[in-house]
Design a protein around this motif. Structure first.
Motif, PDB file in Angstrom:
ATOM      1  N   SER A   1     -25.513 -16.184 -16.093  1.00  0.00           N
ATOM      2  CA  SER A   1     -25.511 -14.712 -16.102  1.00  0.00           C
ATOM      3  C   SER A   1     -24.378 -14.158 -16.956  1.00  0.00           C
ATOM      4  O   SER A   1     -24.355 -12.981 -17.281  1.00  0.00           O
ATOM      5  CB  SER A   1     -25.420 -14.172 -14.681  1.00  0.00           C
ATOM      6  OG  SER A   1     -24.124 -14.411 -14.172  1.00  0.00           O
TER       7      SER A   1
ATOM      8  N   LYS B   1     -25.498 -12.646 -22.030  1.00  0.00           N
ATOM      9  CA  LYS B   1     -26.370 -11.493 -21.863  1.00  0.00           C
ATOM     10  C   LYS B   1     -27.745 -11.729 -22.500  1.00  0.00           C
ATOM     11  O   LYS B   1     -27.841 -12.291 -23.587  1.00  0.00           O
ATOM     12  CB  LYS B   1     -25.730 -10.241 -22.489  1.00  0.00           C
ATOM     13  CG  LYS B   1     -24.385  -9.888 -21.885  1.00  0.00           C
ATOM     14  CD  LYS B   1     -24.406  -9.839 -20.374  1.00  0.00           C
ATOM     15  CE  LYS B   1     -23.019  -9.610 -19.799  1.00  0.00           C
ATOM     16  NZ  LYS B   1     -22.980  -9.924 -18.354  1.00  0.00           N
ATOM     17  N   ASP B   2     -28.755 -11.288 -21.818  1.00  0.00           N
ATOM     18  CA  ASP B   2     -30.118 -11.381 -22.337  1.00  0.00           C
ATOM     19  C   ASP B   2     -30.270 -10.424 -23.518  1.00  0.00           C
ATOM     20  O   ASP B   2     -29.563  -9.421 -23.623  1.00  0.00           O
ATOM     21  CB  ASP B   2     -31.117 -11.031 -21.237  1.00  0.00           C
ATOM     22  CG  ASP B   2     -30.961 -11.938 -20.023  1.00  0.00           C
ATOM     23  OD1 ASP B   2     -30.405 -13.054 -20.182  1.00  0.00           O
ATOM     24  OD2 ASP B   2     -31.372 -11.534 -18.919  1.00  0.00           O
ATOM     25  N   GLN B   3     -31.214 -10.755 -24.366  1.00  0.00           N
ATOM     26  CA  GLN B   3     -31.348  -9.971 -25.580  1.00  0.00           C
ATOM     27  C   GLN B   3     -32.802  -9.903 -26.046  1.00  0.00           C
ATOM     28  O   GLN B   3     -33.552 -10.866 -25.888  1.00  0.00           O
ATOM     29  CB  GLN B   3     -30.511 -10.639 -26.681  1.00  0.00           C
ATOM     30  CG  GLN B   3     -29.951  -9.685 -27.684  1.00  0.00           C
ATOM     31  CD  GLN B   3     -28.946 -10.336 -28.606  1.00  0.00           C
ATOM     32  OE1 GLN B   3     -29.313 -11.166 -29.418  1.00  0.00           O
ATOM     33  NE2 GLN B   3     -27.692  -9.940 -28.503  1.00  0.00           N
TER      34      GLN B   3
END
Lengths: 352, 352, 352
Positions: free
Chosen positions: B29, B32-34
């Motif tokens: 976590s 960061k998702d993108q």
């Protein structure tokens, strides 16, 4: 809606474009006059088969970009669409949010005035596009729907309260995707000359602190909705729109970013135009538009709105079409609060 | 090879394009998702006569660029080609290096997995293009050759060891040209379904200190070679590649740039896919890929490799083609060394 | 003139392009050799009806742009044109100034030498474009006129005396528009093979201090004019051009910008080429060009010209056309004053 614009004749690949050049002459001599090739946009589309297509728009803003200066080069749209059935079309990729009127239909010959209206620039942050998945079609005769999930705004990039939420848009470039959003729109076109519609977008914008560590764990949900109508009858063209947005955790966003985030922002406008003269391709239409908006209608406790963000704008002018796709424009704009913005504008625009 | 892609029918000028949008969801976590409109590419080609043509690709990476931020606008190819004879085609201009498989053939529907493989991104720095002159053709039935001279890498721009030699590429923009390189490739396609090939590039990269005065007089020769094979039989699609590079004067490059340059770097992968379901234009193919690579396999005396650069990656997923030119992708990636990179990916891609 | 280039056959929308890749090898080893995809330009045009058209050029210079580094993405032209009558065509938008020969006609196959001539780069700042309104046509048989008003230069951006007024151009991007300019050109083509013409541009450039507050109230009028001739007879191709510019208030511009602005600058060149060999599409033409110029011919009292800006350049080389639209070039350039610039150049160019 984007995909309809392309007329795929016998060629599976089509190109098109639109653009506008604008001259702003300010009444206050301390504000400098400007001429700008505001937008130059190219469309590229391809039809893979009767169900499957690709549509895209590539934009150059402000004519040039070099060494970190100048304008912007950006994709406005780039999505695949697949028609599952007559009633359900689906899209995936970078798409325009179906919020308001101008965000999806923004070619210069389609709107009155040299500049786009303020409400759909500052409250609805046109041209607003996100990466997402959506479905659209005609739910009932004349009633079009468009629903989807998409990337959301990024509160960590919030910067200029006078621009509403514009700087929070990610526009599909390495967009923080910890928080997503959803959107829905309904538009009724069942009566000739009439459009009545509404839309909503909602999404958390804290992005787990992706762009600002102080926003880790902050939801900062933004919800933005609008109602709009357009009615064309005889030579008369009437339009009205109301838009309102709210941001949760505006206190935390304000603290994290150091700028005063809005708890709420809103705006509305009404507009009337009349086609006074038509001959061949020529069409002359004077118009008047009245706008009220506040990009900081309310802010978190302990913060203060900037009164300059509470504005009333009157725009009067004329659109002169040389051709249905080519327009010359002139208008005068009066800003009640911040009259340094008072100006007259000249513009030319085209689409093909 | 680039030029074949264009189908000049009756029109001497053709346009095309490809692109991909990608969603990365990281297991850790803290990463960061993108979501990203990774690439939007347009082809423009023109046929002057039966022997003489122009081909080009213009790319926008990461959707937008403004004020020194965002992605990249870049030419991927722009060359003239002239066919001297049936056996000898020549090219001049900005061209893709014929190294490996992916560098020349990189449209999303042509490879498995949401992301391009790591070995052909970090060891072979795809998309690698240089300004040069080349000759190519079929030397013997089924045996294609491609040889040329070109601008070389620029050791003075070496920056991130974890990216191999990527930052040293000049990509045709005011490229230092004191040192040039040469390249050669052989590919055999004489048996249906089979491709076996190899390639080599070699060039000095010190560039007489053009970008870093401390490299004046330093040769810093880089030699990069690969062997690769692809075999398609029944529904099975097998691929393997080995690539290795060496840099002379790695000690001097490390001292001059302040980052630890590799004396050697290498990588290989094997990949298997199977077309489990086909119907009309639809085609579903799960795949698995196993990669080993080290961007700092050896370094100069007195310097230490970063152990994170010695990596093993397993990728499992599926390519779902809606059409031979449109693909949906999903996969899971496991990084053995740097497991912060573990993620699942979703992607869409097209070419026309 | 731009619009004529497009051949609208049955399609209302056309694309085209031109470009050039250049290799510079300097005699002085302290100057680094360079290879560059100098320009890649795309044309997009649309014919709305027999009177109304749109023409545009989008340029990528130096191959790529990323993170504030690399080259430039810029619009070179983007204008609408409307033919009022057979004698009067009008244009509005971003247009090339009709000054000299090269500024309007700059595709690589149209000029001799790898690099454009210095006089039309440093005295006439090609490619020079402004936002404006213009009218053009054939006033008398063979005599073409072009007059207009446009945005002017911006003295507040003056930066490098060795580049003449190049940095003062605004190129249509958020251009200061407090001061405007006007231009006029006459070109006579009434005798086969002959072109004789002249032009003038004049405009204040202080822009009420828009880019440099110290220029508030300073007019800083720039007037630039040229005379030019081209004569083609037998295999011989002769060309000559003289250009001269003056800047009022050069003292105030120098004081405001901290660089020595020219009170006057001038340059001229003569050029001869001979088509020694033609076969099919092939055409070989050696040439020689002699140029004299000074970008600081005179400066304000109390300031001194840099003697390096007073230059004499001799260029000898050959253009080898593979096709009327594709050229290979080679030449040697000798700079009498600043011999660090001595070099030989290789280039390829195309247009379609």
């Amino acid at each position: 809606t984007g995909g309809k614009r392309f007329d795929y004749g016998q060629s599976p690949t089509v190109i098109g474009g639109y653009g506008e050049a604008i001259y702003n002459n300010y009444r206050d001599s301390s504000v400098k006059d400007q001429a700008d090739l505001r937008r130059f946009v190219l469309f590229f589309g391809h039809k893979f088969n009767d169900r499957l297509r690709f549509n895209s728009e590539l934009e150059i803003e402000h004519s040039w970009i070099e060494g970190g200066e100048g304008g912007e080069v950006a994709m406005e749209q780039a999505y695949l669409e697949y028609a599952i059935s007559d009633k359900i079309n689906t899209r995936a990729g970078l798409m325009l949010m179906p919020i308001g009127i101008t965000n999806e239909t923004h070619e210069p010959p389609t709107f009155y005035g040299v500049e786009r209206n303020q409400v759909e620039s500052l409250i609805i942050p046109s041209t607003w596009r996100e990466l997402g998945l959506s479905a659209q079609g005609e739910a009932l005769p004349g009633l079009e729907y468009n629903v989807g999930i998409s990337t959301s705004l990024n509160a960590g990039k919030f910067k200029k309260p006078e621009n509403g939420l514009r700087e929070s848009r990610t526009a599909g470039g390495e967009a923080a995707a910890n928080d997503l959003g959803f959107f829905g729109a309904l538009n009724y076109r069942g009566v000739p000359g009439l459009l009545v519609g509404g839309s909503v977008f909602s999404g958390n914008t804290g992005q787990d602190g992706a762009s600002n560590a102080a926003l880790k764990g902050v939801a900062a949900r933004v919800t933005l909705w609008d109602l709009h109508a357009n009615y064309t009858v005889g030579g008369l063209d009437l339009q009205a729109l109301y838009a309102r947005g709210t941001m949760n955790d505006a206190d935390k966003v304000s603290a994290a970013t150091g700028v005063v985030a809005p708890k709420s922002l809103y705006g509305w406008y009404t507009q009337a135009a009349y086609h006074v003269w038509k001959k061949g391709d020529f069409d002359v239409a004077p118009f008047i538009r009245y706008e009220r908006y506040n990009t900081q209608a309310s802010v978190a406790d302990g913060y203060a709105s900037d009164p300059l963000n509470n504005e009333t704008v009157t725009t009067m002018g004329v659109n002169f079409k040389l051709h249905p796709q080519v327009v010359l424009k002139a208008d005068i704009q009066n800003f009640k609060t911040d009259n340094k913005k008072d100006r007259y504008n000249l513009g030319i625009g085209y689409m093909f």
